[in-house]
Design an enzyme around this catalytic site. Structure first.
Site, PDB file in Angstrom:
ATOM      1  N   ASP A 182      46.967  32.597  33.177  1.00  0.00           N
ATOM      2  CA  ASP A 182      46.731  30.983  33.370  1.00  0.00           C
ATOM      3  C   ASP A 182      45.213  30.945  33.239  1.00  0.00           C
ATOM      4  OD1 ASP A 182      47.420  28.415  34.220  1.00  0.00           O
ATOM      5  OD2 ASP A 182      45.941  28.810  36.010  1.00  0.00           O
ATOM      6  N   GLU A 229      46.885  32.132  28.226  1.00  0.00           N
ATOM      7  CA  GLU A 229      47.085  30.742  28.053  1.00  0.00           C
ATOM      8  C   GLU A 229      45.314  30.589  27.637  1.00  0.00           C
ATOM      9  OE1 GLU A 229      46.769  26.516  30.100  1.00  0.00           O
ATOM     10  OE2 GLU A 229      46.066  28.140  31.244  1.00  0.00           O
TER      11      GLU A 229
END
Ligand code: NOJ
Ligand code: CA
Length: 447
Positions: A182, A229
């Site tokens: 993330d 990401e």
């Protein structure tokens, strides 16, 4: 080479116990279906304990499982059974921030980023307001790039790096085959906390962290995969491929569904991704309007053209749950909105319809608004988008190792060579031809 990753948003995938929340046994019960579809990997959005201020992206314990989803035993069982069906399980690591309820925030404030004197001008992605919140315990301000309940970890602190080394090994020892990382571009902040967003994200030192993690993956056989990401523009993407195996391509995902916009992005990606790494394509995830809505505009033919591209370009493809049935965004009435971001991301997070009567979702956490596109009906119909997706996944194996070369084509038609196969897709509303073959509007063909 390459592979098809199926992204699961666990609260909305499959509910095994009728509490309206998808869970790990629910995923496990659908493994045969996912194997039938032909996916290589399932990546689940976070399954860790979390107060759910940001639906799992505020982690309270990196070693556990949220009781809504089941237990650590359920996760072990899912991993083992998936493996027996040749499907890898990747988890979602959230290293940029923890929950403010993580015990670290109470016991190790030195793990977090604190303002030095006057807070700088950085703003929160979610609130648009200052990213610094006063902590009365110390009369100091901590950084939160996202919600105030998501304090940013200080990746200059060796202890933070050591904690995450342990977390990675813990899950790799449990046979997790990879991580989606993330906010992979955001972990490191400028040491001096200078004004300007360019000092908050995309700092070059972030790559040192991935070099270290890549070393950890090399302790395991087969080597687990690290997928970032990487919310950066395409020109900045290659740098992330230095130590990450995969860097998500958001310019592609966020482009309009038009040949003139998408093709240059693909060509640039094919040029710039290092020769020993692979590109990765997707049009949906839990943060963006689903591609059946945004790209497909409800027209299943357009959606299939999008699936064609995602699944026939070289490298990895990600399908977000529902893409395989052309699922559109759900309609979520204002009183049912659960997300803190604006615009809220609930429409792309509504439950996956398995049947037309929706019996499998009694009182779901987000409304099940439209079941006209559902798995059961499409499984019975060989002309459905579900079968179309399955066929593409099967066919892509024929040219998985081949390179990409743009071919001359008529206006609105995109043709590319993959080895001795030609992929051609008509990106217009009218029929077209390619080398004597007629293509219906939005039709893709592998020749
Ligand atoms: C990206 C995740 O995909 C999104 O859902 C989340 O809100 C932010 N990172 C913060 O963790
Ligand atoms: Ca459940």
């Amino acid at each position: 080479m390459g592979g098809v990753i199926y992204q699961i948003y666990p609260r909305s995938f499959a509910d095994s116990n009728g509490d309206g929340i998808g869970d790990l046994p629910g995923i496990r019960a659908q493994l045969d279906h996912l194997a039938w579809l032909g996916v290589d990997v399932i990546w689940s959005s976070p399954t860790f304990p979390s107060p759910n201020v940001d639906w799992g992206y505020d982690v309270a314990d990196y070693y556990g499982v949220h009781p809504d989803f089941g237990t650590l035993d359920d996760l072990d069982a899912l991993i083992a059974e998936a493996k027996s069906k040749h499907i890898e399980v990747w988890l979602d690591l959230v290293p940029n921030h923890s929950s403010d309820r993580h015990r670290w925030f109470a016991e190790h404030p030195e793990y977090y980023v604190w303002a030095k004197g006057r807070p700088n001008d950085w703003r929160s992605v979610f609130t648009g307001k200052t990213a610094w919140r006063l902590d009365k315990r110390f009369d100091r301000r901590y950084l939160h790039q996202f919600a105030p309940e998501q304090p940013d970890l200080d990746w200059w602190a060796d202890a933070v790096r050591d904690e995450f080394d342990r977390i990675l090994r813990f899950w790799f020892d449990r046979r997790v085959s990879g991580f989606r990382i993330d906010v992979a571009h955001g972990l490191i902040k400028d040491k001096l906390l200078r004004d300007g967003v360019r000092y908050m994200r995309e700092r070059p030192e972030v790559h040192e962290i991935y070099a270290r993690w890549q070393q950890i993956t090399l302790e395991y056989h087969p080597k687990p995969t690290l997928m970032g990401e990487t919310y950066v523009s395409l020109d900045k993407l290659p740098a992330y491929y230095r130590y990450l195996d995969l860097a998500q391509n958001f310019d592609f995902c966020r482009a309009d569904f038009e040949l003139d916009e998408l093709r240059p992005i693909v060509e640039q990606t094919m040029r710039d991704v290092p020769a020993d790494r692979e590109p990765i394509w997707f049009g949906s995830n839990h943060d963006h309007s689903r591609m059946a809505t945004r790209w497909g505009k409800g027209d299943e033919r357009r959606h299939r053209a999008a699936l064609f591209l995602v699944l026939t370009l070289p490298g990895y493809a990600i399908l977000y749950q529902g893409d395989e049935i052309a699922l559109e965004d759900g309609k979520v009435p204002r009183r049912r909105i659960t997300d803190l971001a604006r615009p809220p991301r609930d429409p792309e997070r509504t439950p996956l319809p398995w049947t037309r009567d929706g019996e499998e979702w009694r009182d779901p956490w987000l409304p099940l608004t439209n079941t006209s596109r559902n798995v059961a009906d499409q499984k019975d119909d060989p002309s459905s988008t579900l079968h179309y997706t399955r066929l593409l996944i099967e066919q892509r194996k024929q040219f998985a190792d081949e390179s990409y070369e743009t071919l001359p084509s008529a206006k609105g038609v995109w043709a590319y060579r993959r080895g001795d196969r030609t992929c051609v897709v008509n990106m217009t509303d009218t029929s077209a031809t390619h080398e004597g073959r007629t293509l219906q509007p939005w039709q893709g063909l592998i020749l």
